[in-house]
Design a protein around this motif. Structure first.
Motif, PDB file in Angstrom:
ATOM      1  N   THR A   1       0.748  -1.356   0.040  1.00  0.00           N
ATOM      2  CA  THR A   1       0.008   0.047   0.041  1.00  0.00           C
ATOM      3  C   THR A   1       0.725   1.311   0.023  1.00  0.00           C
ATOM      4  N   GLN A   2       2.020   1.325   0.793  1.00  0.00           N
ATOM      5  CA  GLN A   2       2.791   2.429   0.971  1.00  0.00           C
ATOM      6  C   GLN A   2       4.204   2.431   0.531  1.00  0.00           C
ATOM      7  N   GLY A   3       4.686   1.015   0.135  1.00  0.00           N
ATOM      8  CA  GLY A   3       6.178   0.706   0.167  1.00  0.00           C
ATOM      9  C   GLY A   3       6.489   1.323  -1.306  1.00  0.00           C
ATOM     10  N   TRP A   4       7.677   1.719  -1.603  1.00  0.00           N
ATOM     11  CA  TRP A   4       8.300   1.934  -2.843  1.00  0.00           C
ATOM     12  C   TRP A   4       8.046   0.669  -3.933  1.00  0.00           C
ATOM     13  N   PHE A   5       8.341  -0.450  -3.541  1.00  0.00           N
ATOM     14  CA  PHE A   5       8.494  -1.442  -4.486  1.00  0.00           C
ATOM     15  C   PHE A   5       7.362  -2.632  -4.308  1.00  0.00           C
ATOM     16  N   GLY A   6       6.606  -2.535  -3.101  1.00  0.00           N
ATOM     17  CA  GLY A   6       5.657  -3.519  -2.609  1.00  0.00           C
ATOM     18  C   GLY A   6       4.535  -3.528  -3.682  1.00  0.00           C
ATOM     19  N   GLY A   7       4.230  -2.428  -4.268  1.00  0.00           N
ATOM     20  CA  GLY A   7       2.963  -2.637  -5.257  1.00  0.00           C
ATOM     21  C   GLY A   7       3.528  -3.253  -6.493  1.00  0.00           C
ATOM     22  N   THR A   8       4.823  -3.033  -6.977  1.00  0.00           N
ATOM     23  CA  THR A   8       5.367  -3.627  -8.203  1.00  0.00           C
ATOM     24  C   THR A   8       5.441  -5.155  -8.007  1.00  0.00           C
ATOM     25  N   LEU A   9       5.954  -5.534  -6.984  1.00  0.00           N
ATOM     26  CA  LEU A   9       6.200  -7.025  -6.602  1.00  0.00           C
ATOM     27  C   LEU A   9       4.853  -7.693  -6.444  1.00  0.00           C
ATOM     28  N   GLU A  10       3.957  -7.078  -5.869  1.00  0.00           N
ATOM     29  CA  GLU A  10       2.565  -7.604  -5.914  1.00  0.00           C
ATOM     30  C   GLU A  10       1.881  -7.745  -7.203  1.00  0.00           C
ATOM     31  N   THR A  11       2.134  -7.275  -8.156  1.00  0.00           N
ATOM     32  CA  THR A  11       1.576  -7.102  -9.506  1.00  0.00           C
ATOM     33  C   THR A  11       2.317  -8.434 -10.230  1.00  0.00           C
ATOM     34  N   ILE A  12       3.602  -8.906  -9.956  1.00  0.00           N
ATOM     35  CA  ILE A  12       3.973 -10.126 -10.312  1.00  0.00           C
ATOM     36  C   ILE A  12       3.782 -11.512  -9.274  1.00  0.00           C
ATOM     37  N   GLY A  13       3.033 -11.121  -8.396  1.00  0.00           N
ATOM     38  CA  GLY A  13       2.509 -12.275  -7.484  1.00  0.00           C
ATOM     39  C   GLY A  13       3.318 -12.333  -6.317  1.00  0.00           C
ATOM     40  N   ILE A  14       4.379 -11.344  -5.986  1.00  0.00           N
ATOM     41  CA  ILE A  14       5.318 -11.622  -4.821  1.00  0.00           C
ATOM     42  C   ILE A  14       4.776 -10.656  -3.661  1.00  0.00           C
ATOM     43  N   GLN A  15       4.335 -11.169  -2.535  1.00  0.00           N
ATOM     44  CA  GLN A  15       3.897 -10.377  -1.458  1.00  0.00           C
ATOM     45  C   GLN A  15       5.153 -10.407  -0.411  1.00  0.00           C
ATOM     46  N   VAL A  16       5.560  -9.321  -0.115  1.00  0.00           N
ATOM     47  CA  VAL A  16       6.825  -9.211   0.993  1.00  0.00           C
ATOM     48  C   VAL A  16       6.325  -9.114   2.261  1.00  0.00           C
ATOM     49  N   ILE A  17       5.790  -8.124   2.680  1.00  0.00           N
ATOM     50  CA  ILE A  17       5.263  -7.745   3.873  1.00  0.00           C
ATOM     51  C   ILE A  17       3.976  -8.564   4.355  1.00  0.00           C
ATOM     52  N   PHE A  18       4.139  -9.136   5.645  1.00  0.00           N
ATOM     53  CA  PHE A  18       3.014 -10.027   6.149  1.00  0.00           C
ATOM     54  C   PHE A  18       3.113 -11.276   5.455  1.00  0.00           C
ATOM     55  N   SER A  19       4.400 -11.734   5.279  1.00  0.00           N
ATOM     56  CA  SER A  19       4.467 -13.040   4.452  1.00  0.00           C
ATOM     57  C   SER A  19       5.882 -13.599   4.752  1.00  0.00           C
ATOM     58  N   THR A  20       6.348 -14.899   4.275  1.00  0.00           N
ATOM     59  CA  THR A  20       7.578 -15.394   4.578  1.00  0.00           C
ATOM     60  C   THR A  20       8.693 -14.306   4.060  1.00  0.00           C
ATOM     61  N   PRO A  21       8.521 -13.925   2.797  1.00  0.00           N
ATOM     62  CA  PRO A  21       9.671 -13.121   2.460  1.00  0.00           C
ATOM     63  C   PRO A  21      10.110 -11.775   3.269  1.00  0.00           C
ATOM     64  N   GLY A  22       9.025 -11.150   3.661  1.00  0.00           N
ATOM     65  CA  GLY A  22       9.345 -10.405   4.584  1.00  0.00           C
ATOM     66  C   GLY A  22       9.941 -10.679   5.848  1.00  0.00           C
ATOM     67  N   LEU A  23       9.666 -11.829   6.453  1.00  0.00           N
ATOM     68  CA  LEU A  23      10.127 -12.392   7.568  1.00  0.00           C
ATOM     69  C   LEU A  23      11.567 -12.538   7.342  1.00  0.00           C
ATOM     70  N   ILE A  24      12.125 -13.249   6.076  1.00  0.00           N
ATOM     71  CA  ILE A  24      13.303 -13.323   5.777  1.00  0.00           C
ATOM     72  C   ILE A  24      14.386 -12.152   5.750  1.00  0.00           C
ATOM     73  N   LEU A  25      13.575 -11.217   4.918  1.00  0.00           N
ATOM     74  CA  LEU A  25      14.378  -9.981   5.060  1.00  0.00           C
ATOM     75  C   LEU A  25      14.748  -9.374   6.219  1.00  0.00           C
ATOM     76  N   ALA A  26      13.850  -9.441   6.930  1.00  0.00           N
ATOM     77  CA  ALA A  26      13.971  -8.888   8.430  1.00  0.00           C
ATOM     78  C   ALA A  26      14.998  -9.462   9.399  1.00  0.00           C
TER      79      ALA A  26
END
Length: 282
Positions: A130-155
């Protein structure tokens, strides 16, 4: 000989008092609180039974198994990423001179000084849909970062980034470049030099870094709390499991999971101590 005489000459009442104070400090700060966690994990409280049987039942509960499986998955990916990039960054810092080298060294240490909660907020600002620089672009290709496993890995990877680097850098500085230059003079290419000369020289430093990174990743709380939904069976890691169940007054389950995390940390320290050369342990 002179050093041993100096050490013996320093033995006296003051030395023993300092030892007692240090041991007492460590007991009150570390050993005693941890022992209380172990005691509560096996103690009967209210309607909850105590003992080894109920303790194991809590650990085999589906919610507990999910939390530890997710934690292990996140930790494995964070360790892999930090091992690969940690060795690369170490080689870059030690073997090359370039503009911004000191800035890179400072950035590597940044996770040690920044609160993990701030790390989580920064990742939300960068990767939220919703407010991230890359989140919207990534979600359009089916990758959700925040509130999912990729976000946990990044953190998790962020907060544990310096551990491999700070183990490998001193070893690279100590071994120097003589053997590497000799191998190149004999016709070895960069890949061969790294595989046959550099990597064997830093292997134990990498192992120490991996063990410490694993322990840090398994115990991360602040950053993952921000980037995870934290709900049961939905992004609840082991540390979040402890927090959520303690807040819900399910203390036996919280203490059981906390004890497992403590044991993992102790095992990691024992492994590092055992793997270190004898001269370093002395």
């Amino acid at each position: 000989m002179a050093d041993s005489r100096l050490i013996r000459s320093r033995r006296g009442p003051v030395t023993y008092v300092l030892r007692v104070l240090v041991v007492l400090y460590l007991f009150l700060l570390v050993a005693w609180p941890v022992s209380l966690v172990a005691d509560r994990a096996f103690r009967a409280t209210g309607t909850h039974e105590g003992g080894v049987g109920p303790f194991l039942e809590r650990l085999t509960d589906p919610a507990t198994v999910y939390a530890f499986n997710l934690t292990i998955t996140v930790a494995i990916w964070a360790v892999i990423a930090n091992t690969v990039f940690g060795v690369g960054i170490s080689l870059l810092l030690v073997r090359y001179r370039f503009v911004g080298r000191r800035v890179l060294s400072v950035l590597v240490d940044l996770p040690l000084s920044v609160s993990p909660v701030v790390v989580g907020l920064a990742l939300v600002l960068a990767y939220s849909s919703t407010q991230g620089w890359f989140g919207g672009t990534l979600e359009t290709i089916g990758i959700q970062v925040i509130f999912s496993t990729p976000g946990l890995i990044l953190a998790t990877a962020f907060v544990s980034l310096p551990l491999v680097v700070r183990e490998v850098v001193p070893v690279l500085e100590e071994i120097g470049t003589d053997a590497e230059q000799a191998a190149r003079s004999l016709g070895a290419n960069g890949r061969q030099v790294f595989r046959r000369i550099t990597l064997p020289s830093i292997k134990w430093a990498v192992v120490y870094g991996v063990v410490l990174t694993s322990a840090r990743s398994l115990g991360e709380f602040g950053a993952v709390k921000i980037v995870s939904s934290g709900a049961e069976f939905r992004g609840e890691t082991a540390t979040l499991f402890v927090h959520n169940h303690y807040q819900a007054f399910d203390e036996p389950a919280a203490y059981a999971a906390a004890l497992v995390l403590v044991l993992i940390s102790i095992i990691a320290l024992v492994v590092v101590t055992y793997l270190r050369p004898k001269e370093e342990r002395a």
